[in-house]
Scaffold this active site. Structure first.
Site, PDB file in Angstrom:
ATOM      1  N   ARG A 103       0.679  -1.311   0.042  1.00  0.00           N
ATOM      2  CA  ARG A 103       0.049  -0.112   0.198  1.00  0.00           C
ATOM      3  C   ARG A 103       0.801   1.356   0.028  1.00  0.00           C
ATOM      4  NH1 ARG A 103      -3.606  -2.614   3.882  1.00  0.00           N
ATOM      5  NH2 ARG A 103      -5.386  -3.679   2.679  1.00  0.00           N
ATOM      6  N   LYS A 125       2.846  11.916 -11.020  1.00  0.00           N
ATOM      7  CA  LYS A 125       1.920  11.142 -11.840  1.00  0.00           C
ATOM      8  C   LYS A 125       2.748   9.600 -12.029  1.00  0.00           C
ATOM      9  CE  LYS A 125      -1.093  13.890 -14.366  1.00  0.00           C
ATOM     10  NZ  LYS A 125      -1.547  14.264 -15.790  1.00  0.00           N
ATOM     11  N   GLU A 167       8.204  18.078 -24.267  1.00  0.00           N
ATOM     12  CA  GLU A 167       7.891  18.680 -23.018  1.00  0.00           C
ATOM     13  C   GLU A 167       8.175  19.984 -22.812  1.00  0.00           C
ATOM     14  OE1 GLU A 167       5.037  17.110 -21.973  1.00  0.00           O
ATOM     15  OE2 GLU A 167       5.302  15.044 -22.234  1.00  0.00           O
ATOM     16  N   LYS A 208       6.478  23.460 -13.482  1.00  0.00           N
ATOM     17  CA  LYS A 208       5.526  22.308 -13.199  1.00  0.00           C
ATOM     18  C   LYS A 208       5.456  22.288 -11.705  1.00  0.00           C
ATOM     19  CE  LYS A 208       4.630  17.325 -14.242  1.00  0.00           C
ATOM     20  NZ  LYS A 208       5.009  16.092 -14.993  1.00  0.00           N
ATOM     21  N   GLU A 218      -5.013  16.989 -10.572  1.00  0.00           N
ATOM     22  CA  GLU A 218      -5.756  17.528 -11.748  1.00  0.00           C
ATOM     23  C   GLU A 218      -6.977  17.890 -11.852  1.00  0.00           C
ATOM     24  OE1 GLU A 218      -3.113  16.097 -15.252  1.00  0.00           O
ATOM     25  OE2 GLU A 218      -4.905  15.528 -16.119  1.00  0.00           O
ATOM     26  N   ARG A 222      -3.967  21.928 -13.227  1.00  0.00           N
ATOM     27  CA  ARG A 222      -2.973  21.065 -13.716  1.00  0.00           C
ATOM     28  C   ARG A 222      -3.399  20.583 -15.265  1.00  0.00           C
ATOM     29  NH1 ARG A 222       0.445  16.122 -10.621  1.00  0.00           N
ATOM     30  NH2 ARG A 222       1.506  15.561 -12.666  1.00  0.00           N
ATOM     31  N   ASN A 226      -1.510  19.470 -20.081  1.00  0.00           N
ATOM     32  CA  ASN A 226      -1.929  18.277 -21.155  1.00  0.00           C
ATOM     33  C   ASN A 226      -1.827  18.994 -22.642  1.00  0.00           C
ATOM     34  OD1 ASN A 226      -2.383  16.153 -19.601  1.00  0.00           O
ATOM     35  ND2 ASN A 226      -3.736  17.008 -18.610  1.00  0.00           N
ATOM     36  N   HIS A 229      -1.427  17.187 -25.832  1.00  0.00           N
ATOM     37  CA  HIS A 229      -1.454  15.842 -25.292  1.00  0.00           C
ATOM     38  C   HIS A 229      -2.509  15.102 -25.641  1.00  0.00           C
ATOM     39  CE1 HIS A 229       2.532  16.834 -23.153  1.00  0.00           C
ATOM     40  NE2 HIS A 229       2.366  15.202 -22.752  1.00  0.00           N
ATOM     41  N   HIS A 233      -1.251  11.871 -27.388  1.00  0.00           N
ATOM     42  CA  HIS A 233      -1.317  10.682 -26.870  1.00  0.00           C
ATOM     43  C   HIS A 233      -2.066   9.756 -27.903  1.00  0.00           C
ATOM     44  CE1 HIS A 233      -0.793  11.533 -22.388  1.00  0.00           C
ATOM     45  NE2 HIS A 233       0.375  11.203 -22.739  1.00  0.00           N
ATOM     46  N   HIS A 245       8.144   9.534 -27.380  1.00  0.00           N
ATOM     47  CA  HIS A 245       6.817  10.108 -26.674  1.00  0.00           C
ATOM     48  C   HIS A 245       6.779  11.682 -26.934  1.00  0.00           C
ATOM     49  CE1 HIS A 245       3.766  11.075 -23.818  1.00  0.00           C
ATOM     50  NE2 HIS A 245       4.552  12.282 -23.351  1.00  0.00           N
TER      51      HIS A 245
HETATM   52  N1  LIG Z   1       4.536  10.901 -15.213  1.00  0.00           N
HETATM   53  C1  LIG Z   1       4.633  12.213 -15.868  1.00  0.00           C
HETATM   54  O1  LIG Z   1       4.261  12.954 -15.332  1.00  0.00           O
HETATM   55  C2  LIG Z   1       5.054  11.961 -17.226  1.00  0.00           C
HETATM   56  C3  LIG Z   1       5.224  13.306 -18.139  1.00  0.00           C
HETATM   57  C4  LIG Z   1       5.554  12.971 -19.368  1.00  0.00           C
HETATM   58  C5  LIG Z   1       5.876  11.925 -19.864  1.00  0.00           C
HETATM   59  N2  LIG Z   1       5.832  10.623 -19.267  1.00  0.00           N
HETATM   60  C6  LIG Z   1       5.836   9.449 -19.743  1.00  0.00           C
HETATM   61  O2  LIG Z   1       7.318   9.201 -20.038  1.00  0.00           O
HETATM   62  C7  LIG Z   1       7.512   8.297 -21.121  1.00  0.00           C
HETATM   63  C8  LIG Z   1       8.585   8.721 -21.814  1.00  0.00           C
HETATM   64  O3  LIG Z   1       9.704   8.891 -21.298  1.00  0.00           O
HETATM   65  P1  LIG Z   1      11.319   9.098 -21.845  1.00  0.00           P
HETATM   66  O4  LIG Z   1      11.237   9.846 -23.010  1.00  0.00           O
HETATM   67  O5  LIG Z   1      12.087   9.200 -20.760  1.00  0.00           O
HETATM   68  O6  LIG Z   1      11.372   7.542 -22.677  1.00  0.00           O
HETATM   69  P2  LIG Z   1      12.111   5.974 -22.014  1.00  0.00           P
HETATM   70  O7  LIG Z   1      12.241   6.155 -20.575  1.00  0.00           O
HETATM   71  O8  LIG Z   1      11.554   5.128 -22.831  1.00  0.00           O
HETATM   72  O9  LIG Z   1      13.575   6.454 -22.330  1.00  0.00           O
HETATM   73  C9  LIG Z   1      13.825   6.731 -23.753  1.00  0.00           C
HETATM   74  C10 LIG Z   1      15.191   5.782 -24.203  1.00  0.00           C
HETATM   75  O10 LIG Z   1      16.246   6.406 -23.631  1.00  0.00           O
HETATM   76  C11 LIG Z   1      17.200   5.435 -22.975  1.00  0.00           C
HETATM   77  N3  LIG Z   1      18.012   5.696 -21.856  1.00  0.00           N
HETATM   78  C12 LIG Z   1      17.254   6.473 -20.716  1.00  0.00           C
HETATM   79  N4  LIG Z   1      18.560   7.235 -20.276  1.00  0.00           N
HETATM   80  C13 LIG Z   1      19.436   7.073 -21.152  1.00  0.00           C
HETATM   81  C14 LIG Z   1      20.826   7.554 -21.147  1.00  0.00           C
HETATM   82  N5  LIG Z   1      21.167   8.524 -19.890  1.00  0.00           N
HETATM   83  N6  LIG Z   1      21.583   7.085 -22.064  1.00  0.00           N
HETATM   84  C15 LIG Z   1      21.311   6.525 -22.861  1.00  0.00           C
HETATM   85  N7  LIG Z   1      19.950   5.871 -23.052  1.00  0.00           N
HETATM   86  C16 LIG Z   1      19.221   6.257 -22.135  1.00  0.00           C
HETATM   87  C17 LIG Z   1      16.038   4.268 -22.619  1.00  0.00           C
HETATM   88  O11 LIG Z   1      16.440   3.137 -22.383  1.00  0.00           O
HETATM   89  C18 LIG Z   1      15.213   4.261 -23.647  1.00  0.00           C
HETATM   90  O12 LIG Z   1      15.449   3.565 -24.756  1.00  0.00           O
HETATM   91  C19 LIG Z   1       6.191   8.164 -21.651  1.00  0.00           C
HETATM   92  O13 LIG Z   1       5.634   6.943 -21.363  1.00  0.00           O
HETATM   93  C20 LIG Z   1       5.294   9.142 -20.867  1.00  0.00           C
HETATM   94  O14 LIG Z   1       3.971   8.914 -21.191  1.00  0.00           O
HETATM   95  C21 LIG Z   1       5.226  10.713 -17.738  1.00  0.00           C
END
Ligand SMILES: NC(=O)c1ccc[n+]([C@@H]2O[C@H](COP(=O)([O-])OP(=O)(O)OC[C@H]3O[C@@H](n4cnc5c(N)ncnc54)[C@H](O)[C@@H]3O)[C@@H](O)[C@H]2O)c1
Length: 337
Positions: A103, A125, A167, A208, A218, A222, A226, A229, A233, A245
């Protein structure tokens, strides 16, 4: 540099990779990060590490179960601290595991991609995709701390650096000061000069954090985060995560700016500025719109009363929310391709 977040935690920004693990830590990362920074993980206690497959497909319930089961096997209790070292995928999945294991246990974010440094590591999130639908399950769970080490960017592939622009530009279209800063340093920003990128990271997360402080779950304000998005999305899910993304967010920003233009909501000069900046980041490779886009948009979490809700740009730092029936949305998308 430190950014104090009104949600009760501090965001540390350093150039050096400066984080350590405590005795009770359980660590989650992905294979790419593990292979690149293997020596950093040598400090982790045996059995206290899960290495996930890289990529968006890992954002599923099965990964959360894998983490929780490994924590159970390692006898992790409520005093265990979960540390997510990776991009947004690792952060979202590990954060969700931290929200549900026994939990809830504390967790810390160590973002390693530009996108996760400017956005996903802050705000609490957490989520996984369900049946191909983005972030369909998740929880609000604030981390106890965020450690941003910009040196991680040294190994990030170009496609993932460019993904961060999605972003960042979204935030810039919400925060007029950030937009002015990026425009004043445009060449250095797109060339990812370290001093400019570090300043942009600090400004994005401070913005942010300010928004999330006022509306953690949200209910209102907040929702502006989006911007780009709803279309982004839907396109991402419809294309089964073919692009990064951030690339989908950039596509979403352009298409949503076109919707705003079509509806007469946005000034001409500002419309052109949005499109120009996003096109630079995308190298003009706008994704075509698939026929299933509206079906995916209909599953968006912002929707209300069966209508598709979009946050649309109006002028620098100003957005407006509009809701469309599925037919209206389909017609709009046909009008703006
Ligand atoms: N929680 C939130 O508020 C929020 C906000 C925006 C996006 N997101 C989510 O985030 C995700 C996208 O995140 P992302 O763009 O970081 O993608 P990701 O986590 O898939 O990373 C992208 C790639 O980079 C590689 N990588 C990571 N760090 C590295 C480094 N230092 N050197 C070399 N390679 C590296 C990873 O292995 C992967 O192949 C999506 O699922 C999106 O929905 C969440």
């Amino acid at each position: 540099m430190e950014v104090n977040c009104g949600l009760g935690y501090t965001i540390h920004i350093t150039t050096e990779i400066q984080f350590g693990f405590l005795e009770q830590d359980f660590v989650v990362t992905d294979r790419n990060v593990f292979q690149l920074y293997r020596d950093r993980f040598s400090m982790v206690k045996d059995g206290h590490l899960v290495v996930l497959k890289p990529g968006e497909r890992t954002k599923r319930l099965r990964s959360v179960k894998k983490i929780c089961r490994a924590m159970q096997k390692a006898n992790c209790d409520r005093h265990t601290r979960l540390v997510a070292v990776g991009g947004g995928v690792v952060g979202d999945v590990a954060g969700f595991a931290a929200a549900v294991y026994l939990r809830g246990v504390d967790y810390v974010q160590v973002p390693t991609t530009l996108l996760s440094m400017v956005d996903s590591s802050v705000g609490g999130k957490t989520a996984v995709n369900l049946h191909g639908k983005k972030n369909a399950m998740g929880a609000f769970k604030q981390p106890k701390a965020v450690y941003i080490c910009t040196n991680f960017l040294a190994t990030l592939p170009g496609r993932e650096l460019a993904s961060g622009d999605g972003e960042i530009l979204k935030t810039a279209f919400l925060d007029a000061d950030l937009l002015d800063y990026i425009c004043a340093n445009k060449t250095a920003f797109f060339a990812k000069e370290r001093s400019v990128v570090t300043e942009v990271i600090a400004r994005c997360i401070a913005f942010k954090a300010r928004i999330v402080e006022q509306d953690e779950t949200e209910k209102g304000l907040r929702k502006i985060l989006n911007l780009g998005h709803t279309v982004g999305h839907a396109l991402e899910a419809a294309e089964k995560f073919r692009l990064s993304h951030g690339a989908y967010v950039l596509n979403g920003l352009i298409y949503e700016a076109r919707i705003a233009k079509h509806l007469g909501l946005i000034e001409d000069a500002y419309f052109r500025q949005i499109v120009q900046l996003c096109e630079i980041a995308l190298c003009n490779k706008l994704a075509p719109l698939p026929a299933s886009l509206t079906d995916y948009a209909l599953t968006d979490k912002k929707n209300a009363d069966g209508k598709i809700v979009c946050v649309l740009p109006v002028e620098k730092g100003v957005t407006t929310e509009r809701a469309f029936t599925a037919d209206e949305f389909r017609q709009l998308m046909e009008a703006v391709v």
